[in-house]
Design an enzyme around this catalytic site. Structure first.
Site, short mmCIF file in Angstrom:
data_model
loop_
_atom_site.label_atom_id
_atom_site.label_comp_id
_atom_site.label_asym_id
_atom_site.label_seq_id
_atom_site.Cartn_x
_atom_site.Cartn_y
_atom_site.Cartn_z
N ASP A 14 -30.54 30.16 -19.19
CA ASP A 14 -30.36 29.79 -17.79
C ASP A 14 -31.65 29.29 -17.16
OD1 ASP A 14 -31.62 32.30 -17.87
OD2 ASP A 14 -30.17 33.31 -16.58
N ASP B 190 -38.81 31.03 -16.85
CA ASP B 190 -39.68 31.53 -15.79
C ASP B 190 -41.07 31.68 -16.43
OD1 ASP B 190 -41.02 32.99 -13.82
OD2 ASP B 190 -39.22 34.01 -13.15
N ASP C 195 -28.44 36.01 -12.01
CA ASP C 195 -28.21 37.14 -11.10
C ASP C 195 -29.47 37.53 -10.35
OD1 ASP C 195 -29.64 38.28 -13.40
OD2 ASP C 195 -29.18 40.22 -12.49
P1 IMP Z 1 -39.03 34.72 -18.52
O1 IMP Z 1 -39.02 35.57 -19.72
O2 IMP Z 1 -40.07 35.10 -17.52
O3 IMP Z 1 -39.08 33.24 -18.81
O4 IMP Z 1 -37.69 35.01 -17.76
C1 IMP Z 1 -36.53 34.55 -18.22
C2 IMP Z 1 -35.38 35.48 -17.94
O5 IMP Z 1 -35.54 36.21 -16.71
C3 IMP Z 1 -34.19 34.62 -17.76
O6 IMP Z 1 -33.44 34.69 -18.91
C4 IMP Z 1 -33.46 35.22 -16.60
O7 IMP Z 1 -32.48 36.10 -17.09
C5 IMP Z 1 -34.46 36.02 -15.85
N1 IMP Z 1 -34.95 35.30 -14.67
C6 IMP Z 1 -36.18 34.76 -14.47
N2 IMP Z 1 -36.27 34.19 -13.27
C7 IMP Z 1 -35.07 34.35 -12.69
C8 IMP Z 1 -34.53 33.97 -11.41
O8 IMP Z 1 -35.17 33.34 -10.55
N3 IMP Z 1 -33.24 34.34 -11.19
C9 IMP Z 1 -32.49 35.02 -12.09
N4 IMP Z 1 -32.95 35.37 -13.28
C10 IMP Z 1 -34.22 35.05 -13.58
MG MG Z 2 -31.66 35.50 -19.05
#
Ligand code: IMP
Ligand code: MG
Length: 205
Positions: free
Chosen positions: A113, A116, A184
């Protein structure tokens, strides 16, 4: 105060309406269909839970774009639990469940999705490449966050991920918490047809 169809003060505004998302997903699907033309079987692996809506539109788009046959799998990743991220994080532990069997030697598209800080995708890619032994892995990510103040570790992690893999990316978004279209906030709002920006402070304990 929120002025949108959700009539909920926790929803600040609609960032990407459903119609815009639908058009962009179709473009991504057409690009994938063209790039993988001739591939006997494309293994599409969705990251639960957030990718479930995106992936269902994407695979139908690949089919209507005359793309290769696809085989669907899911992996479940937990990175943030019920929380939202904090400033300047250098790492996060990611736990995986449901990792599919039978992907060794396969061409895989990992569908997520949102990118981040990059912890989730980097970890899954590492497992697919170094434990499972896939033939290739590319990334299809609906939203890519433009991070305001990433730590040096996060900057490096994201750069490595994005430069060493083919990435199909839907929209670049600001560094805010978003929800809807499968994403979410504290397990809420996944069913919204649009991607909305939420008022983070109303979700912090
Ligand atoms: P990362 O590991 O920091 O790249 O975060 C990725 C995961 O965190 C994604 O798979 C999302 O499930 C969740 N996530 C990160 N940012 C958001 C957001 O703004 N809204 C919802 N879920 C997020
Ligand atoms: Mg996720």
């Amino acid at each position: 105060m929120s002025q949108n169809q959700y009539h909920d003060e926790r929803v600040e505004c609609v960032l990407h309406p459903a119609s815009e998302i639908g058009a962009r997903v179709q473009e991504l699907a057409a690009e994938i269909a063209a790039d993988y033309a001739g591939c006997p079987m494309l293994h599409v692996v969705g990251v639960l839970k957030g990718a479930f809506v995106f992936m269902s539109d994407l695979v139908r788009g690949i089919q209507t774009s005359d793309g290769p046959p696809v085989c669907i799998d899911f992996v479940r990743a937990s990175t943030y639990g019920a929380g939202v991220k904090e400033a300047g994080e250098a790492s996060r532990s990611v736990s995986l469940e449901l990792l599919p069997d039978g992907l060794a030697g396969c061409d895989v598209i990992l569908v997520e999705d949102i990118l981040d800080q990059g912890f989730t995708l980097s970890h899954i890619v590492d497992v697919l490449e170094n434990q499972v032994g896939v033939r290739s892995v590319s990334l299809c990510v609906l939203l890519v966050k433009h991070l305001a103040e990433p730590s040096a570790e996060v900057d490096d992690l994201r750069r490595r991920l994005l430069t060493t893999h083919k990435v199909y990316a839907g929209f670049e978004i600001p560094d805010r918490w978003v929800a809807g279209y499968g994403l979410d906030v504290g397990e809420q709002f996944r069913e919204f047809p649009d991607v909305v920006i939420v008022n983070e402070e109303l979700f912090q304990a």
